[in-house]
Design a protein around this motif. Structure first.
Motif, PDB file in Angstrom:
ATOM      1  N   ILE A  32      -3.754 -12.323  10.907  1.00 37.32           N
ATOM      2  CA  ILE A  32      -2.393 -12.760  10.614  1.00 37.32           C
ATOM      3  C   ILE A  32      -1.768 -11.956   9.481  1.00 37.32           C
ATOM      4  N   VAL A  33      -2.545 -11.567   8.463  1.00 36.06           N
ATOM      5  CA  VAL A  33      -1.954 -10.814   7.347  1.00 36.06           C
ATOM      6  C   VAL A  33      -1.595  -9.402   7.790  1.00 36.06           C
ATOM      7  N   GLY A  34      -2.503  -8.732   8.499  1.00 36.00           N
ATOM      8  CA  GLY A  34      -2.196  -7.396   8.992  1.00 36.00           C
ATOM      9  C   GLY A  34      -0.993  -7.398   9.918  1.00 36.00           C
ATOM     10  N   GLY A  59     -11.204 -12.697  14.076  1.00 41.59           N
ATOM     11  CA  GLY A  59     -11.936 -13.248  12.950  1.00 41.59           C
ATOM     12  C   GLY A  59     -11.357 -14.578  12.507  1.00 41.59           C
ATOM     13  N   THR A  60     -11.052 -14.658  11.225  1.00 40.07           N
ATOM     14  CA  THR A  60     -10.560 -15.900  10.617  1.00 40.07           C
ATOM     15  C   THR A  60      -9.320 -16.435  11.322  1.00 40.07           C
ATOM     16  N   GLY A 342     -15.364 -20.336  11.497  1.00 43.07           N
ATOM     17  CA  GLY A 342     -14.566 -19.241  10.952  1.00 43.07           C
ATOM     18  C   GLY A 342     -14.859 -19.043   9.485  1.00 43.07           C
ATOM     19  N   LEU A 343     -14.407 -17.929   8.946  1.00 42.76           N
ATOM     20  CA  LEU A 343     -14.643 -17.593   7.547  1.00 42.76           C
ATOM     21  C   LEU A 343     -13.318 -17.473   6.814  1.00 42.76           C
ATOM     22  N   ARG A 344     -13.195 -18.170   5.689  1.00 41.08           N
ATOM     23  CA  ARG A 344     -12.012 -18.032   4.850  1.00 41.08           C
ATOM     24  C   ARG A 344     -12.251 -16.912   3.843  1.00 41.08           C
ATOM     25  N   PRO A 345     -11.290 -16.008   3.678  1.00 45.16           N
ATOM     26  CA  PRO A 345     -11.418 -14.962   2.651  1.00 45.16           C
ATOM     27  C   PRO A 345     -10.888 -15.477   1.314  1.00 45.16           C
ATOM     28  N   LEU A 346     -11.778 -15.822   0.413  1.00 45.08           N
ATOM     29  CA  LEU A 346     -11.373 -16.386  -0.876  1.00 45.08           C
ATOM     30  C   LEU A 346     -11.589 -15.369  -1.987  1.00 45.08           C
TER      31      LEU A 346
END
Length: 577
Positions: A32-34, A59-60, A342-346
């Motif tokens: 979503i960010v990209g 991914g996330t 899923g993995l959260r990028p913190l």
């Protein structure tokens, strides 16, 4: 403006363009960010390319709680600005940018002691007030207080002794993977060049300056040099890996936190509202999802395989134990039809607990020519993207227009309201049941015309796909022709949600789906068989992992299933001699 298609021909053209032209911006990462960065940059007049090593949102961004929300629990952490920012974005997405994809949903917030009514009520009141600030274009109903009896009318599945009363408030939900794809198609419509299964295996350098990336087409093995004045690292939990490719780790570090969700049939929990429960570490959501409920999530550190985070038996039992503490009729593992992790990028901080790490984002220039964007939450992706492209503007040393993405409706939004009002007419004219038309409008918005035209040309595509009554054959074909799907798993796991919405995790749908997309993707009979076999092995591995007691055992089992398109080995930066 006609929406861009993202089929095989368009992917090939995008890679050819990136190989032959210097870009203003190359985005690494198709979550979503990209996707947001690509749209923000191209809508400011920049030439943009985006590459993703796997499938878009694989991914996330396809494994979240599927909520567009302010984050009620962040109020308790006194992070008012984060909540206000997220609620402002919620209003924009719901009212202007993506009304076809973002929908309101009510949540019950039960409390156990009568004194909690004032405390929780004050927090939810502030939540409602913060949602009125900023540039919201469509509000949600205010919260309301409920007695115990009133709460049980809304959520009869609750044990009477599990609550003293409740509040009901409103937030929003979204199909996260479909939303990412829609942002990408919008970016492509404005001229961005976008390709999945294209991996950055190294960076191009001139001295200290990053001047692009070496990209491998994982489908063919071919490599190209993509030159760009600025490269944006939007790789989420892979942020640190990308930083290492430029010769060392940066000052910003990202920790991965695993969150798992269970999917159960709608009839297992009798309720007309979602629900939020406080846990000792975080919160637990019970979220209505079509004919299902999504229940989650966990919040635990993860330092194993990032591509395929595994849900263990302990994870599943944790969620079941917490939800069963309040249900009259407990759920069992036999009630669980789907599981996803899923993995959260913190952003890494002082705390050893991922539940206490920051959900705010940061932007940095670790080396000249490279912009890094990390952290944040799904709901605020547009703000993150704007900040990243603002940093790109500094690197380009030129006058670049301000962000306009708060005024750009996503593909499918224009005309949606009128088509929604005409849904019964569309049903009569197309021969589809009105519930099918509603389903298509909520997934494609005004792009429903593409699906209807496909079904006019091929009436057999009006039928549902084998093994899943919720999706039409036309959606499977359209995923390959226009939505960038390259493989069977792309279609069953992300373009549709058959992989976690069916008891067999999509096995019954696999053969027909593979045959439907074989034509658009140019597959041979052998390739069709290979796709089905790889999908089955992946599902078998996921199920076996979910029987293991802990993360390491689950990861070992799930890691044993090979990817149909293996990723490449990164290479040292190329320095101009």
């Amino acid at each position: 403006m006609t929406a861009a298609r993202m089929g095989p021909d368009e992917r090939a053209a995008a890679l050819a363009h990136m190989a032959g032209n210097e870009l203003d911006v190359l985005v690494v990462g198709g979550g979503i960010v990209g996707a947001g960065v690509a749209l923000d940059a191209v809508s400011r007049g920049l030439s943009v390319g985006l590459i993703e090593a796997r499938d878009f949102a694989s991914g996330t961004s396809s494994r979240s709680s599927k909520l567009i929300h302010g984050g009620l629990r962040y109020l308790e952490q006194l992070d008012f600005e984060l909540v206000r920012e997220a609620l402002t974005e919620r209003g924009l997405l719901l009212g202007r940018l993506a009304p076809h994809l973002v929908r309101p949903v009510p949540f019950l917030f039960p409390f156990h002691k009568h004194w909690e009514r004032a405390y929780i009520g004050a927090g939810v009141t502030l939540y409602d007030l913060l949602s009125l600030t900023g540039r919201n274009t469509r509000g949600l109903p205010p919260h309301r207080h409920l007695t115990r009896t009133g709460a049980l009318r809304v959520f009869p599945a609750l044990r009477r002794d599990a609550l003293a009363g409740a509040l009901q408030y409103w937030d929003c939900q979204v199909d996260d993977a479909r939303y990412v794809l829609t942002v990408l198609r919008t970016a492509a419509t404005y001229g961005a060049r976008i390709a999945s299964r294209a991996q950055a295996v190294g960076f191009l350098r001139e001295g200290e300056h990053v001047t692009g990336a070496r990209v491998q087409d994982l489908e063919t093995g071919d490599e190209i040099d993509v030159r760009a004045q600025q490269v944006v690292n939007a790789a989420g939990v892979w942020t640190d890996d990308i930083q290492e490719m430029v010769g060392g780790r940066g000052q910003i570090h990202v920790s991965a936190s695993k969150g798992i969700h269970l999917v159960v049939p709608r009839d297992r929990i009798q309720a007309s509202s979602g629900m939020i429960l406080r846990t000792e570490k975080s919160v637990l959501f019970v979220i209505p999802w079509g004919r299902h409920w999504i229940i989650g999530t966990t919040d635990t550190p993860w330092n194993l395989d990032k591509a395929h985070p595994a849900a263990s038996r302990a994870d599943i039992d944790y969620v079941l134990d917490h939800i069963n503490a309040v249900l009259r009729v407990p759920l069992t593992r036999d009630d669980v039809e789907g599981v996803y992790a899923g993995l959260r990028p913190l952003l890494s901080g002082e705390s050893d607990e991922t539940s206490k790490l920051s959900r705010e984002h940061t932007v940095a220039h670790p080396v000249p020519g490279l912009v890094l964007i990390a952290g944040g939450k799904y709901t605020t992706y547009r703000v993150m993207a704007k900040d990243a492209v603002d940093a790109v503007a500094h690197g380009l040393d030129g006058k670049i227009p301000e962000s306009v993405t708060d005024r750009i409706p996503l593909v499918g939004a224009d005309g949606f309201a009128a088509l929604w009002n005409q849904r019964h007419t569309i049903a009569r004219e197309s021969g589809l049941h009105v519930s099918r038309v509603v389903h298509l409008l909520r997934r494609y918005g005004s792009q429903i015309e593409d699906l209807l035209e496909l079904m006019r040309r091929r009436p057999e595509l009006k039928e549902s796909v084998a093994g899943s009554d919720d999706y039409l054959r036309a959606e499977i074909v359209y995923a390959a022709e226009a939505e960038g799907a390259r493989h069977l798993d792309d279609v069953l796991s992300r373009r549709t949600r058959i992989a976690f919405e069916t008891w067999d995790r999509g096995i019954a749908a696999a053969e027909e789906a593979a045959e439907l997309i074989a034509g658009p993707l140019g597959w041979s009979e052998d390739q069709v068989k290979r796709e089905i076999e790889y999908y089955r092995k992946r599902i078998e591995a996921e199920r076996a992992a979910q029987e293991q007691e802990n993360d390491h055992e689950a990861d070992a089992v799930q890691h044993g299933a090979p990817d149909i398109v293996p990723e490449a080995t990164p290479k040292p930066p190329r320095v101009k001699s």
